[in-house]
Design a protein around this motif. Structure first.
Motif, mmCIF file in Angstrom:
data_model
loop_
_atom_site.group_PDB
_atom_site.id
_atom_site.type_symbol
_atom_site.label_atom_id
_atom_site.label_comp_id
_atom_site.label_asym_id
_atom_site.label_seq_id
_atom_site.Cartn_x
_atom_site.Cartn_y
_atom_site.Cartn_z
ATOM 1 N N ILE A 28 -9.358 1.805 -0.187
ATOM 2 C CA ILE A 28 -9.877 0.729 -1.021
ATOM 3 C C ILE A 28 -9.394 0.899 -2.462
ATOM 4 O O ILE A 28 -9.083 -0.084 -3.151
ATOM 5 C CB ILE A 28 -11.422 0.704 -0.962
ATOM 6 N N ALA A 29 -9.299 2.136 -2.927
ATOM 7 C CA ALA A 29 -8.833 2.397 -4.289
ATOM 8 C C ALA A 29 -7.406 1.899 -4.498
ATOM 9 O O ALA A 29 -7.070 1.354 -5.562
ATOM 10 C CB ALA A 29 -8.914 3.884 -4.587
ATOM 11 N N THR A 30 -6.572 2.069 -3.469
ATOM 12 C CA THR A 30 -5.188 1.592 -3.583
ATOM 13 C C THR A 30 -5.147 0.077 -3.685
ATOM 14 O O THR A 30 -4.405 -0.490 -4.497
ATOM 15 C CB THR A 30 -4.357 2.058 -2.378
ATOM 16 N N VAL A 31 -5.944 -0.617 -2.885
ATOM 17 C CA VAL A 31 -6.014 -2.078 -2.974
ATOM 18 C C VAL A 31 -6.462 -2.493 -4.360
ATOM 19 O O VAL A 31 -5.910 -3.420 -4.971
ATOM 20 C CB VAL A 31 -6.968 -2.654 -1.905
ATOM 21 N N TYR B 137 -7.120 -13.221 1.117
ATOM 22 C CA TYR B 137 -8.117 -12.583 0.253
ATOM 23 C C TYR B 137 -7.975 -13.066 -1.183
ATOM 24 O O TYR B 137 -6.870 -13.190 -1.707
ATOM 25 C CB TYR B 137 -7.932 -11.066 0.294
ATOM 26 N N ARG B 138 -9.118 -13.373 -1.824
ATOM 27 C CA ARG B 138 -9.153 -13.761 -3.226
ATOM 28 C C ARG B 138 -10.110 -12.845 -3.960
ATOM 29 O O ARG B 138 -11.320 -12.916 -3.753
ATOM 30 C CB ARG B 138 -9.611 -15.221 -3.389
ATOM 31 N N PRO B 139 -9.602 -11.951 -4.819
ATOM 32 C CA PRO B 139 -10.487 -11.012 -5.514
ATOM 33 C C PRO B 139 -11.416 -11.722 -6.479
ATOM 34 O O PRO B 139 -11.056 -12.750 -7.055
ATOM 35 C CB PRO B 139 -9.518 -10.094 -6.268
ATOM 36 N N GLU C 116 3.629 -3.254 -1.363
ATOM 37 C CA GLU C 116 4.111 -4.303 -0.461
ATOM 38 C C GLU C 116 3.162 -4.492 0.717
ATOM 39 O O GLU C 116 2.872 -5.625 1.123
ATOM 40 C CB GLU C 116 5.509 -3.943 0.035
ATOM 41 N N ALA C 117 2.631 -3.404 1.261
ATOM 42 C CA ALA C 117 1.700 -3.502 2.388
ATOM 43 C C ALA C 117 0.413 -4.213 1.979
ATOM 44 O O ALA C 117 -0.128 -5.043 2.723
ATOM 45 C CB ALA C 117 1.383 -2.101 2.919
ATOM 46 N N VAL C 118 -0.076 -3.901 0.791
ATOM 47 C CA VAL C 118 -1.296 -4.554 0.302
ATOM 48 C C VAL C 118 -1.054 -6.039 0.059
ATOM 49 O O VAL C 118 -1.870 -6.887 0.435
ATOM 50 C CB VAL C 118 -1.791 -3.862 -0.985
ATOM 51 N N ALA C 119 0.082 -6.362 -0.567
ATOM 52 C CA ALA C 119 0.395 -7.762 -0.841
ATOM 53 C C ALA C 119 0.496 -8.569 0.446
ATOM 54 O O ALA C 119 0.015 -9.714 0.534
ATOM 55 C CB ALA C 119 1.700 -7.855 -1.635
ATOM 56 N N LYS C 120 1.106 -7.947 1.475
ATOM 57 C CA LYS C 120 1.233 -8.631 2.769
ATOM 58 C C LYS C 120 -0.135 -8.853 3.396
ATOM 59 O O LYS C 120 -0.430 -9.939 3.930
ATOM 60 C CB LYS C 120 2.117 -7.807 3.702
ATOM 61 N N ALA C 121 -1.009 -7.850 3.330
ATOM 62 C CA ALA C 121 -2.348 -7.987 3.901
ATOM 63 C C ALA C 121 -3.153 -9.052 3.175
ATOM 64 O O ALA C 121 -3.885 -9.837 3.799
ATOM 65 C CB ALA C 121 -3.071 -6.642 3.821
ATOM 66 N N THR D 267 -13.149 -9.328 2.496
ATOM 67 C CA THR D 267 -13.460 -8.393 1.420
ATOM 68 C C THR D 267 -12.300 -7.429 1.190
ATOM 69 O O THR D 267 -11.340 -7.375 1.981
ATOM 70 C CB THR D 267 -14.723 -7.574 1.741
ATOM 71 N N ILE D 268 -12.437 -6.633 0.144
ATOM 72 C CA ILE D 268 -11.414 -5.643 -0.176
ATOM 73 C C ILE D 268 -11.311 -4.589 0.925
ATOM 74 O O ILE D 268 -10.241 -4.027 1.177
ATOM 75 C CB ILE D 268 -11.719 -4.996 -1.544
ATOM 76 N N LYS D 269 -12.429 -4.349 1.641
ATOM 77 C CA LYS D 269 -12.395 -3.406 2.767
ATOM 78 C C LYS D 269 -11.507 -3.926 3.885
ATOM 79 O O LYS D 269 -10.777 -3.158 4.518
ATOM 80 C CB LYS D 269 -13.808 -3.165 3.288
ATOM 81 N N ASP D 270 -11.563 -5.241 4.122
ATOM 82 C CA ASP D 270 -10.723 -5.834 5.164
ATOM 83 C C ASP D 270 -9.240 -5.676 4.821
ATOM 84 O O ASP D 270 -8.408 -5.393 5.698
ATOM 85 C CB ASP D 270 -11.058 -7.316 5.332
ATOM 86 N N VAL D 271 -8.908 -5.884 3.545
ATOM 87 C CA VAL D 271 -7.522 -5.748 3.106
ATOM 88 C C VAL D 271 -7.057 -4.303 3.277
ATOM 89 O O VAL D 271 -5.963 -4.041 3.778
ATOM 90 C CB VAL D 271 -7.374 -6.192 1.634
ATOM 91 N N ALA D 272 -7.904 -3.360 2.871
ATOM 92 C CA ALA D 272 -7.552 -1.949 2.998
ATOM 93 C C ALA D 272 -7.319 -1.568 4.453
ATOM 94 O O ALA D 272 -6.370 -0.835 4.777
ATOM 95 C CB ALA D 272 -8.655 -1.089 2.381
ATOM 96 N N ARG D 273 -8.183 -2.084 5.346
ATOM 97 C CA ARG D 273 -8.050 -1.780 6.766
ATOM 98 C C ARG D 273 -6.739 -2.361 7.320
ATOM 99 O O ARG D 273 -6.007 -1.691 8.052
ATOM 100 C CB ARG D 273 -9.250 -2.355 7.525
ATOM 101 N N ARG D 274 -6.432 -3.620 6.953
ATOM 102 C CA ARG D 274 -5.214 -4.259 7.450
ATOM 103 C C ARG D 274 -3.962 -3.546 6.927
ATOM 104 O O ARG D 274 -2.972 -3.382 7.666
ATOM 105 C CB ARG D 274 -5.192 -5.733 7.014
ATOM 106 N N ALA D 275 -3.984 -3.128 5.665
ATOM 107 C CA ALA D 275 -2.810 -2.481 5.072
ATOM 108 C C ALA D 275 -2.739 -0.988 5.370
ATOM 109 O O ALA D 275 -1.745 -0.337 5.036
ATOM 110 C CB ALA D 275 -2.813 -2.696 3.556
ATOM 111 N N ASN D 276 -3.824 -0.462 5.990
ATOM 112 C CA ASN D 276 -3.894 0.972 6.307
ATOM 113 C C ASN D 276 -3.781 1.832 5.044
ATOM 114 O O ASN D 276 -3.041 2.817 4.987
ATOM 115 C CB ASN D 276 -2.812 1.364 7.311
#
Length: 343
Positions: A15-18, A45-47, A34-39, A3-12
């Motif tokens: 959720i709004a930034t993701v 993740y597929r939105p 760049e951090a979000v793209a890497k995560a 989920t988008i929460k997982d991406v936010a957690r991985r990228a630190n």
């Protein structure tokens, strides 16, 4: 499921930034993007684009309405737009209107239903209907840009080529080579000369050059045709012009595909090109460089036109620029083997 929460957690990040990164918003610091793209890549993740569009009332879908997609010009233009959009995170829905205002209206209605974020339109022949439909899109918050052709509506961006000067310079080229009896392959509307479509602009340039540059130029038009300019139409028009016995020394076709059709007819009739007949095209598509003889042409910067149209729309969608832009690109005469000086 990721989920988008997982991406936010991985990228630190939040959720709004993701969400801003996923939806292509411009105001995100490069290091966070760049951090979000890497995560996203690491997690796979597929939105859910459809669900996102219902929440935000828009999607990352962009509609592109062209007259058709089967000509080399349209294909090159569509490719430039689509690749530019894809690289910026948008997904393109390509539509062919065939110059039919009913098809255009149906596709524009679909853009509304899909909550498209923006639309690039190559207008159909019914300018007033196009204007009404575009105004409705803009009222719903959908960004719009015109490409290749523009109705009389100042509030919408447009990226075009200077078709009048292209016709003028093509005729100048033939006149400077000594040609005075010149056939022109153009459709009925272009020959009539009262419209604002690209063919009419080219023919106006051709006529003006004949008036300005020599006193003894005779322009001989092919039989008017209604159909979209094509190889087949060019072949028929070329056969008719050559068979009429008007003593033509050159033919200027208002598209490269028409010119290639003229060349085909000339070869079939035993005409030696360019000794017996010079032929000039218009567009500068790839195919013009691989004919025999190679085709002289007025080349449009097709790829640049598509790229600029795409980037203009992206700026409008992202709020980087709200003022309408009017970009007019210049053409280039490419001298090849199909046009020579009159002997």
């Amino acid at each position: 499921m990721i989920t988008i929460k997982d991406v936010a957690r991985r990228a630190n990040v939040s959720i709004a930034t993701v969400s801003r990164v996923v939806n292509g918003y411009a105001h995100v610091r490069p290091e966070l993007r760049e951090a979000v793209a890497k995560a996203i890549e690491e997690l796979g993740y597929r939105p859910n684009g459809l669900a996102s569009s219902f929440r935000t009332q828009q999607s990352n879908v962009v509609g592109v309405l062209l007259r058709q997609q089967r000509t080399p010009f349209s294909s090159a233009l569509a490719y430039a737009i689509e690749t530019t959009m894809f690289d910026e995170g948008y997904r393109v829905l390509l539509c062919s209107t065939n110059g039919d205002p009913d098809r255009e209206q149906a596709y524009l209605a679909t853009m509304l239903e899909m909550r498209a974020q923006g639309v690039i339109v190559r207008p159909s022949g019914a300018a007033s209907r196009t204007v009404r439909q575009v105004e409705m899109l803009r009222e719903r918050g959908i960004s719009v840009a015109f490409v290749d052709m523009k109705p009389r509506i100042a509030a919408v961006s447009a990226v075009l080529c200077d078709n009048f000067s292209g016709g003028y310079e093509g005729m100048r080229h033939l006149i400077e080579l000594g040609h005075r009896r010149i056939g022109v392959v153009a459709g009925r509307i272009a020959q009539k000369g009262g419209a604002s479509d690209v063919g009419s602009e080219r023919v106006r340039g051709i006529r003006q050059a004949a008036r300005d540059l020599a006193s003894d130029v005779e322009i001989v038009f092919c039989a008017p045709f209604e159909a979209t300019a094509s190889f087949e139409i060019g072949r028929e028009a070329g056969a008719e012009l050559i068979s009429a016995g008007r003593g033509l020394t050159a033919i200027f076709a208002t598209t490269d595909m028409l010119a290639l059709g003229v060349m085909h007819s000339a070869h079939a009739m035993g005409i030696e090109l360019p000794r017996d007949l010079s032929i000039l095209g218009y567009d500068g598509v790839l195919e013009s460089a691989v004919t025999f003889p190679t085709l002289s042409t007025i080349a449009q910067p097709i790829h640049e036109m598509g790229q600029i149209a795409a980037r203009t729309l992206i700026d409008h969608m992202r709020g980087v620029s709200t003022a309408p832009r009017q970009v007019v690109l210049e053409n280039t005469l490419i001298r090849r083997d199909s046009t020579i000086a009159l002997r």
